[in-house]
Design an enzyme around this catalytic site. Structure first.
Site, PDB file in Angstrom:
ATOM      1  N   THR A   1       0.815  -1.214   0.000  1.00  0.00           N
ATOM      2  CA  THR A   1       0.000   0.000   0.000  1.00  0.00           C
ATOM      3  C   THR A   1       0.844   1.256   0.000  1.00  0.00           C
ATOM      4  OG1 THR A   1      -1.793  -1.133   1.108  1.00  0.00           O
ATOM      5  CG2 THR A   1      -1.753   1.236   1.357  1.00  0.00           C
TER       6      THR A   1
ATOM      7  N   TYR B   1      -8.158   0.725  -3.355  1.00  0.00           N
ATOM      8  CA  TYR B   1      -7.032   1.209  -4.158  1.00  0.00           C
ATOM      9  C   TYR B   1      -6.283  -0.008  -4.684  1.00  0.00           C
ATOM     10  CZ  TYR B   1      -4.727  -0.129   0.120  1.00  0.00           C
ATOM     11  OH  TYR B   1      -4.322  -0.863   1.202  1.00  0.00           O
TER      12      TYR B   1
ATOM     13  N   SER C   1       1.821  -7.745  -0.451  1.00  0.00           N
ATOM     14  CA  SER C   1       2.572  -8.679   0.393  1.00  0.00           C
ATOM     15  C   SER C   1       1.831  -9.976   0.681  1.00  0.00           C
ATOM     16  CB  SER C   1       3.014  -8.006   1.683  1.00  0.00           C
ATOM     17  OG  SER C   1       1.940  -7.854   2.559  1.00  0.00           O
TER      18      SER C   1
ATOM     19  N   THR D   1       1.639  -4.336   4.203  1.00  0.00           N
ATOM     20  CA  THR D   1       1.535  -4.564   5.648  1.00  0.00           C
ATOM     21  C   THR D   1       1.049  -5.972   6.004  1.00  0.00           C
ATOM     22  OG1 THR D   1      -0.702  -3.630   5.660  1.00  0.00           O
ATOM     23  CG2 THR D   1       1.123  -2.132   6.166  1.00  0.00           C
ATOM     24  N   ASP D   2       0.411  -6.668   5.051  1.00  0.00           N
ATOM     25  CA  ASP D   2      -0.208  -7.945   5.406  1.00  0.00           C
ATOM     26  C   ASP D   2       0.778  -8.976   5.953  1.00  0.00           C
ATOM     27  OD1 ASP D   2      -2.502  -6.762   4.525  1.00  0.00           O
ATOM     28  OD2 ASP D   2      -2.947  -8.198   2.943  1.00  0.00           O
TER      29      ASP D   2
ATOM     30  N   LYS E   1       0.616  -7.289  12.704  1.00  0.00           N
ATOM     31  CA  LYS E   1      -0.481  -6.459  12.219  1.00  0.00           C
ATOM     32  C   LYS E   1      -1.738  -6.925  12.945  1.00  0.00           C
ATOM     33  CE  LYS E   1      -2.910  -4.933   8.062  1.00  0.00           C
ATOM     34  NZ  LYS E   1      -2.992  -4.959   6.604  1.00  0.00           N
TER      35      LYS E   1
ATOM     36  N   GLU F   1      -1.927 -28.053  27.813  1.00  0.00           N
ATOM     37  CA  GLU F   1      -3.140 -28.537  27.134  1.00  0.00           C
ATOM     38  C   GLU F   1      -2.950 -29.914  26.504  1.00  0.00           C
ATOM     39  OE1 GLU F   1      -6.270 -27.967  26.376  1.00  0.00           O
ATOM     40  OE2 GLU F   1      -6.483 -26.300  27.762  1.00  0.00           O
TER      41      GLU F   1
HETATM   42  N1  ASP Z   1      -2.639  -5.955   0.893  1.00  0.00           N
HETATM   43  C1  ASP Z   1      -1.659  -4.926   1.061  1.00  0.00           C
HETATM   44  C2  ASP Z   1      -0.296  -5.588   1.119  1.00  0.00           C
HETATM   45  O1  ASP Z   1       0.032  -6.227   2.072  1.00  0.00           O
HETATM   46  C3  ASP Z   1      -1.958  -4.162   2.293  1.00  0.00           C
HETATM   47  C4  ASP Z   1      -0.970  -3.113   2.697  1.00  0.00           C
HETATM   48  O2  ASP Z   1       0.114  -2.969   2.194  1.00  0.00           O
HETATM   49  O3  ASP Z   1      -1.315  -2.373   3.658  1.00  0.00           O
HETATM   50  O4  ASP Z   1       0.464  -5.456   0.181  1.00  0.00           O
END
Ligand code: ASP
Length: 382
Positions: free
Chosen positions: A65, A79, A112, A145-146, A218, A338
């Protein structure tokens, strides 16, 4: 620095003017051009001095992103990721030069969620090459971020250096109102170039916080404060200055027994998710497809449904490593609580999320057929 530079320039121009007046007999055009030459030379010298005083940071871009673009400024969540090339990202941020001499390199341009094991290896090898260069002081990786936390953990386990490595992304594309990527990138460059970040491993610096790669995840999928750790951030970065409150206690970078320079391929390790009415279908299919280890993302304290115990024991009998993790984001899985891990020869993932347990288990397997004792030690130490 800027004030000193201006004073230096003023003095040089004044000296040139004095020289010009002493050469009064000459025509005015050559006199002016002499002053301009002297001024240009002085400026070039001052620029070179300023450049040499700043750290050199390389930004390795992989997409996400932070390189995304939406149709309009109100598109904060709708986006396309991985569109803007790194040179354009850097050119849009002249503020970066306050902190470092920055060079960009496009390693991948992907979202990602599509990262593969091969992407991890390629990226880590490039980081490892760069940190060996004396003219590189720090690395920033821009990333979706993923799966960012997985990549950051992988780098912290496999790159041997005391130079700061900072992995960042953004929750909103640069085209959106209140986009967070610009400040995240400026903060990352400033941390990567800072002396006091040396030797502390790999960081994720989002939303002004300095998080250690091992602990951060995340945790929210739609807010800028998405990256959190149950043990808290190491500190904060504000206006180019780091404020530290904790230090990592687990092994990383230079103290790691893994080294990307001798890793070319990662073994197949997969995750099985637990839920009510779960059936052994996934476990059996993964064993048949050649998985070398299975991370069981159990309920609660890594609990395993009664009907899943036998299939997991059978998998272990075939040599597949079984790691008990939890689908619950916080807390940690206790050994022999467990399930009788000693009896079944299983391992617990401690406080590692299933996806990060996968990263450590893959690396353990690059050392040959890891024993469960060794793998358990690694989960305590890393
Ligand atoms: N789906 C995107 C990625 O991980 C989300 C992001 O970058 O925030 O590339």
């Amino acid at each position: 620095m800027a004030i000193q530079k201006q004073a230096f320039l003023r003095k040089t121009v004044a000296a040139a003017a004095v020289a010009a007046s002493l050469l009064g007999g000459l025509a005015s055009v050559p006199t002016l051009s002499f002053a301009q030459d002297a001024s240009a030379a002085a400026k070039a010298a001052a620029d070179a001095t300023a450049k040499a005083a700043k750290p050199n940071v390389v930004v390795l871009a992989t997409g996400g992103t932070i390189a995304g673009a939406g149709a309009s400024s109100v598109n904060s969540a709708t986006y396309a990721a991985a569109k803007v090339p790194v040179d354009k990202l850097l050119a849009g941020l002249p503020e970066l030069s306050n902190y470092a001499n920055v060079k960009g390199e496009q390693v991948f341009q992907i979202a990602s969620e599509s990262f593969t094991n091969d992407n991890l290896v390629t990226l880590a090898k490039r980081v490892s090459q760069l940190v060996k260069q004396p003219d590189v002081d720090g690395i920033v990786v821009t990333h979706g971020t993923d799966t960012l936390a997985e990549t950051a953990y992988f780098l912290s386990l496999t790159v041997h250096t005391d130079k700061p490595i900072v992995v960042i992304g953004s929750m909103r594309p640069g085209t959106a109102l209140s986009a967070d990527g610009a400040l995240n990138l400026v903060d990352a460059v400033s941390v990567a170039g800072s002396q006091d970040a040396k030797g502390k491993g790999v960081f994720v610096t989002m939303n002004d916080e300095i998080q250690t790669a091992r602990d951060v995840n995340k945790d929210v999928n739609i807010k800028t404060g998405a990256f959190q750790s149950q043990w808290g951030p190491l500190g904060m970065v504000v206006e180019g200055k780091n404020y530290w409150f904790r230090a990592p206690v687990k092994r990383h970078t230079n103290q790691s027994e893994f080294n990307i320079d001798s890793i070319d391929k990662l073994p197949q390790v997969d995750i099985v998710y637990a839920y009510g009415n779960v059936q052994p279908t996934a476990v059996n299919a993964l064993v048949d497809s050649g998985a070398k280890a299975i991370i069981h993302a159990g309920t609660g304290n890594g609990s395993v449904a009664d009907r899943m115990v036998k299939p997991l024991q059978d998998a272990r009998g075939k040599g597949v490593l079984i790691v008990r993790a939890s689908r619950v984001p916080y807390g940690f899985v206790l050994r022999n609580a467990e399930q009788p891990d000693d009896k079944y020869d299983w391992v617990v993932a401690h406080d590692m999320r299933p996806e990060k347990a996968r990263i450590l288990t893959m690396l353990a397997l690059t050392k040959g057929a890891a024993s469960t004792k060794d793998l358990q030690r690694m989960f305590w130490e890393y």
